[in-house]
Design a protein around this motif. Structure first.
Motif, PDB file in Angstrom:
ATOM      1  N   GLU A 187      -4.777  -0.401   2.562  1.00 21.68           N
ATOM      2  CA  GLU A 187      -4.359  -1.073   1.433  1.00 21.68           C
ATOM      3  C   GLU A 187      -5.285  -0.936   0.418  1.00 21.68           C
ATOM      4  O   GLU A 187      -4.725  -1.178  -0.789  1.00 21.68           O
TER       5      GLU A 187
ATOM      6  N   ASN B  29       1.001  -6.852  -3.216  1.00 21.65           N
ATOM      7  CA  ASN B  29       0.336  -6.375  -2.253  1.00 21.65           C
ATOM      8  C   ASN B  29      -0.960  -7.057  -2.012  1.00 21.65           C
ATOM      9  O   ASN B  29      -1.739  -7.072  -1.164  1.00 21.65           O
TER      10      ASN B  29
ATOM     11  N   PRO C 285      -1.544 -11.173  -0.699  1.00 21.20           N
ATOM     12  CA  PRO C 285      -1.687 -11.347   0.611  1.00 21.20           C
ATOM     13  C   PRO C 285      -2.959 -10.741   1.257  1.00 21.20           C
ATOM     14  O   PRO C 285      -3.518 -11.352   2.032  1.00 21.20           O
ATOM     15  N   HIS C 286      -3.279  -9.653   0.522  1.00 16.59           N
ATOM     16  CA  HIS C 286      -4.507  -8.865   1.211  1.00 16.59           C
ATOM     17  C   HIS C 286      -5.731  -9.711   0.900  1.00 16.59           C
ATOM     18  O   HIS C 286      -6.705 -10.158   2.026  1.00 16.59           O
TER      19      HIS C 286
ATOM     20  N   GLY D  65      -5.372 -12.937   3.400  1.00 16.41           N
ATOM     21  CA  GLY D  65      -5.630 -12.217   4.744  1.00 16.41           C
ATOM     22  C   GLY D  65      -7.193 -12.121   5.153  1.00 16.41           C
ATOM     23  O   GLY D  65      -7.540 -12.566   6.342  1.00 16.41           O
TER      24      GLY D  65
ATOM     25  N   TYR E 162      -5.269 -10.796  10.771  1.00 14.48           N
ATOM     26  CA  TYR E 162      -5.131 -10.465   9.460  1.00 14.48           C
ATOM     27  C   TYR E 162      -3.509 -10.091   9.101  1.00 14.48           C
ATOM     28  O   TYR E 162      -3.296 -10.775   8.239  1.00 14.48           O
ATOM     29  N   GLU E 163      -2.896  -9.552   9.671  1.00  4.42           N
ATOM     30  CA  GLU E 163      -1.738  -9.305   9.545  1.00  4.42           C
ATOM     31  C   GLU E 163      -0.873 -10.560   9.510  1.00  4.42           C
ATOM     32  O   GLU E 163       0.206 -10.813   8.587  1.00  4.42           O
TER      33      GLU E 163
ATOM     34  N   GLU F 127      -1.959 -13.824   8.908  1.00  4.09           N
ATOM     35  CA  GLU F 127      -2.245 -14.389   7.599  1.00  4.09           C
ATOM     36  C   GLU F 127      -1.672 -13.743   6.259  1.00  4.09           C
ATOM     37  O   GLU F 127      -1.428 -14.454   5.522  1.00  4.09           O
ATOM     38  N   LYS F 128      -1.554 -12.476   6.399  1.00  9.67           N
ATOM     39  CA  LYS F 128      -0.944 -11.838   5.164  1.00  9.67           C
ATOM     40  C   LYS F 128       0.656 -12.262   5.018  1.00  9.67           C
ATOM     41  O   LYS F 128       1.087 -12.518   3.709  1.00  9.67           O
ATOM     42  N   ARG F 129       1.264 -12.266   6.162  1.00  6.26           N
ATOM     43  CA  ARG F 129       2.687 -12.568   6.299  1.00  6.26           C
ATOM     44  C   ARG F 129       2.792 -14.101   5.872  1.00  6.26           C
ATOM     45  O   ARG F 129       3.741 -14.375   5.061  1.00  6.26           O
TER      46      ARG F 129
END
Length: 159
Positions: free
Chosen positions: A20, A49, A52-53, A56, A145-146, A148-150
């Motif tokens: 990322e 991008n 959310p990074h 997360g 992490y994924e 939380e990003k979603r």
């Protein structure tokens, strides 16, 4: 650099973050040039991008890192770097894209902050994580992490 782990497991959080980082740096590099066509759409893609990074990392990664006494100060600095980038993005959101020179100048400041932050993570934080955490924990953090990003994606597109 070696990348370990099985593709069948959740991806190691370090590998995910590095991928990322490369994508965001590429988007920032493109946007920092003058004469970019469709700048507004490309800036929106960057935020979809980047935001959310940030969220997360803040919700999945940094709470774990703060538990390590020798990583606490570095983690607190990383959180403040995130806050600075979010503040700068907020300022850029209010800037007129049509005033290209001013807009690009603001974006370059964001780019410099992000580059510094990525360097800190990849040169200081990630090596410490690799020493302190086994592959299962790194994969578990990757999954969290994924998630939380979603959950942050509506935040990124709401503005």
């Amino acid at each position: 650099m070696q990348e370990g782990g099985s593709d069948r497991m959740a991806q190691n959080i370090i590998d995910t973050l590095k991928q990322e980082h490369r994508m965001v740096l590429s988007q920032l590099s493109e946007l920092s040039s003058k004469g970019v066509s469709d700048r507004g759409r490309k800036y929106d893609a960057l935020k979809q991008n980047l935001v959310p990074h940030l969220v997360g990392e803040e919700k999945a990664l940094y709470p774990r890192l703060e538990k390590e006494a020798d990583m606490r100060d570095t983690t607190l600095e990383a959180i403040e770097e995130h806050n600075a980038v979010k503040m700068l993005l907020n300022q850029l959101d209010r800037a007129a894209i049509s005033e290209e020179a001013n807009w690009v100048a603001k974006l370059i400041v964001i780019q410099e902050n992000v580059k510094h932050h990525i360097n800190e993570e990849e040169e200081r934080i990630f090596p410490q994580m690799q020493q302190k955490m086994d592959s299962n924990e790194l994969s578990s953090l990757g999954s969290r992490y994924e998630e939380e990003k979603r959950s942050a994606i509506p935040v990124a597109t709401a503005e």
